[in-house]
Design an enzyme around this catalytic site. Structure first.
Site, PDB file in Angstrom:
ATOM      1  CB  VAL A 111      -0.909   0.021   1.251  1.00  0.00           C
ATOM      2  CG1 VAL A 111      -1.752   1.286   1.276  1.00  0.00           C
ATOM      3  CG2 VAL A 111      -1.785  -1.226   1.281  1.00  0.00           C
ATOM      4  CE  LYS A 124     -11.739   7.843   5.929  1.00  0.00           C
ATOM      5  NZ  LYS A 124     -11.968   9.002   6.823  1.00  0.00           N
ATOM      6  CD  GLN A 149       6.257   2.934   9.558  1.00  0.00           C
ATOM      7  OE1 GLN A 149       6.524   2.132  10.452  1.00  0.00           O
ATOM      8  NE2 GLN A 149       6.681   2.782   8.321  1.00  0.00           N
ATOM      9  CE1 TYR A 154      -3.509  -0.396   5.519  1.00  0.00           C
ATOM     10  CE2 TYR A 154      -1.572  -0.382   6.938  1.00  0.00           C
ATOM     11  CZ  TYR A 154      -2.133  -0.403   5.675  1.00  0.00           C
ATOM     12  OH  TYR A 154      -1.333  -0.413   4.568  1.00  0.00           O
TER      13      TYR A 154
HETATM   14  C1  COA Z   1       0.188   4.931   4.807  1.00  0.00           C
HETATM   15  C2  COA Z   1      -0.310   5.714   3.588  1.00  0.00           C
HETATM   16  C3  COA Z   1      -0.726   4.770   2.479  1.00  0.00           C
HETATM   17  C4  COA Z   1      -1.496   6.570   4.026  1.00  0.00           C
HETATM   18  O1  COA Z   1      -2.000   7.254   2.877  1.00  0.00           O
HETATM   19  P1  COA Z   1      -2.501   8.758   3.001  1.00  0.00           P
HETATM   20  O2  COA Z   1      -3.129   9.143   1.711  1.00  0.00           O
HETATM   21  O3  COA Z   1      -1.375   9.595   3.480  1.00  0.00           O
HETATM   22  O4  COA Z   1      -3.590   8.634   4.155  1.00  0.00           O
HETATM   23  P2  COA Z   1      -4.980   9.412   4.259  1.00  0.00           P
HETATM   24  O5  COA Z   1      -4.742  10.859   3.992  1.00  0.00           O
HETATM   25  O6  COA Z   1      -6.001   8.742   3.434  1.00  0.00           O
HETATM   26  O7  COA Z   1      -5.336   9.215   5.799  1.00  0.00           O
HETATM   27  C5  COA Z   1      -6.559   8.621   6.226  1.00  0.00           C
HETATM   28  C6  COA Z   1      -6.632   8.743   7.738  1.00  0.00           C
HETATM   29  O8  COA Z   1      -5.526   8.032   8.327  1.00  0.00           O
HETATM   30  C7  COA Z   1      -4.727   8.934   9.092  1.00  0.00           C
HETATM   31  N1  COA Z   1      -3.333   8.572   8.826  1.00  0.00           N
HETATM   32  C8  COA Z   1      -2.664   8.653   7.686  1.00  0.00           C
HETATM   33  N2  COA Z   1      -1.398   8.192   7.830  1.00  0.00           N
HETATM   34  C9  COA Z   1      -1.305   7.838   9.136  1.00  0.00           C
HETATM   35  C10 COA Z   1      -0.255   7.294   9.912  1.00  0.00           C
HETATM   36  N3  COA Z   1       0.954   7.041   9.414  1.00  0.00           N
HETATM   37  N4  COA Z   1      -0.520   7.037  11.227  1.00  0.00           N
HETATM   38  C11 COA Z   1      -1.724   7.283  11.759  1.00  0.00           C
HETATM   39  N5  COA Z   1      -2.772   7.802  11.053  1.00  0.00           N
HETATM   40  C12 COA Z   1      -2.547   8.074   9.768  1.00  0.00           C
HETATM   41  C13 COA Z   1      -5.069  10.316   8.585  1.00  0.00           C
HETATM   42  O9  COA Z   1      -4.847  11.300   9.572  1.00  0.00           O
HETATM   43  C14 COA Z   1      -6.529  10.172   8.224  1.00  0.00           C
HETATM   44  O10 COA Z   1      -7.323  10.279   9.388  1.00  0.00           O
HETATM   45  P3  COA Z   1      -8.857  10.821   9.319  1.00  0.00           P
HETATM   46  O11 COA Z   1      -9.633   9.826   8.497  1.00  0.00           O
HETATM   47  O12 COA Z   1      -9.271  10.871  10.741  1.00  0.00           O
HETATM   48  O13 COA Z   1      -8.772  12.164   8.650  1.00  0.00           O
HETATM   49  C15 COA Z   1       0.790   6.679   3.075  1.00  0.00           C
HETATM   50  O14 COA Z   1       1.156   7.552   4.111  1.00  0.00           O
HETATM   51  C16 COA Z   1       2.010   5.987   2.538  1.00  0.00           C
HETATM   52  O15 COA Z   1       2.072   5.630   1.364  1.00  0.00           O
HETATM   53  N6  COA Z   1       3.051   5.805   3.390  1.00  0.00           N
HETATM   54  C17 COA Z   1       4.310   5.225   2.945  1.00  0.00           C
HETATM   55  C18 COA Z   1       4.185   3.760   2.608  1.00  0.00           C
HETATM   56  C19 COA Z   1       3.648   2.931   3.756  1.00  0.00           C
HETATM   57  O16 COA Z   1       4.071   3.073   4.892  1.00  0.00           O
HETATM   58  N7  COA Z   1       2.696   2.039   3.427  1.00  0.00           N
HETATM   59  C20 COA Z   1       2.062   1.171   4.371  1.00  0.00           C
HETATM   60  C21 COA Z   1       2.840  -0.098   4.517  1.00  0.00           C
HETATM   61  S1  COA Z   1       2.051  -1.224   5.667  1.00  0.00           S
END
Ligand code: COA
Length: 174
Positions: A111, A124, A149, A154
């Site tokens: 993801v 999300k 992190q 999730y």
């Molecule tokens: C993790 C990831 C996919 C999240 O995507 P994103 O588009 O930044 O997330 P969103 O903006 O849709 O966030 C949705 C919700 O989750 C929360 N959120 C996002 N990243 C978060 C994190 N790292 N920790 C806690 N909450 C988080 C947001 O605050 C938001 O909360 P809300 O619904 O209350 O407003 C993105 O940060 C990413 O690609 N990270 C690097 C790769 C990675 O770590 N992938 C996961 C591997 S298991």
């Protein structure tokens, strides 16, 4: 200069999805943007491996042999991706895939949302899009392995840590 920040300012609460006939789901802002740009999710499977590698590079993931990535994609049950389209050019900005037994279980992998598009609700939206398609396939048990992190990311989507004490277990070669 083109400003991503301007385009995606406050998108998180303003994200709006519209499913099109081609199974693409167009993401648009409730507030009209003056910029000629749009974002959509799709489960079309044509992903350029170099584009995917670039996306994974952007979040600092270790590179994997492309021939194995290709095999993983070919053997995935559902692949979802997020694209930004501007002036007839599309750019891969998000990706996730799921493997499955095609009956009961699916596991979500890889993801990623490009850093310039993070924290805007796209991750999300993309996972919810994946879940909807898995549910349409009558898959009732969806699992994943969360990096520490992103556990809360999730949890906010409804995933539960260790339901009824069930532990994920791993075996690695010595
Ligand atoms: C993790 C990831 C996919 C999240 O995507 P994103 O588009 O930044 O997330 P969103 O903006 O849709 O966030 C949705 C919700 O989750 C929360 N959120 C996002 N990243 C978060 C994190 N790292 N920790 C806690 N909450 C988080 C947001 O605050 C938001 O909360 P809300 O619904 O209350 O407003 C993105 O940060 C990413 O690609 N990270 C690097 C790769 C990675 O770590 N992938 C996961 C591997 S298991």
């Amino acid at each position: 200069m083109f400003s991503w920040r301007r385009l995606f300012n406050n998108i998180s609460s303003n994200i709006k999805a519209k499913t099109t006939s081609s199974s693409r789901e167009r993401i648009s802002l409730k507030k009209k943007s003056t910029l000629q740009s749009r974002i959509f999710f799709t489960k079309e499977r044509e992903i350029d491996l170099y584009d995917l590698e670039e996306l994974c590079d952007s979040v600092g993931w270790s590179r994997r042999p492309l021939r194995k990535v290709k095999r993983a994609l070919n053997n995935s049950f559902i692949i979802v991706s997020a694209w930004e389209v501007r002036k007839n050019q599309r750019r891969l900005i998000g990706f996730a895939r799921a493997t499955s037994d095609h009956a009961f279980n699916a596991t979500i992998w890889d993801v990623v949302i490009h850093p310039r598009f993070q924290s805007k609700g796209l991750g999300k939206g993309m996972i919810n899009y994946m879940i909807r398609h898995l549910k349409n396939e009558d898959i009732s048990n969806i699992t994943l392995f969360a990096d520490p992190q992103v556990i809360n990311f999730y949890c906010r989507l409804g995933f539960i840590i260790e339901p009824e004490g069930i532990k994920g277990m791993f075996w690695y070669p010595n």
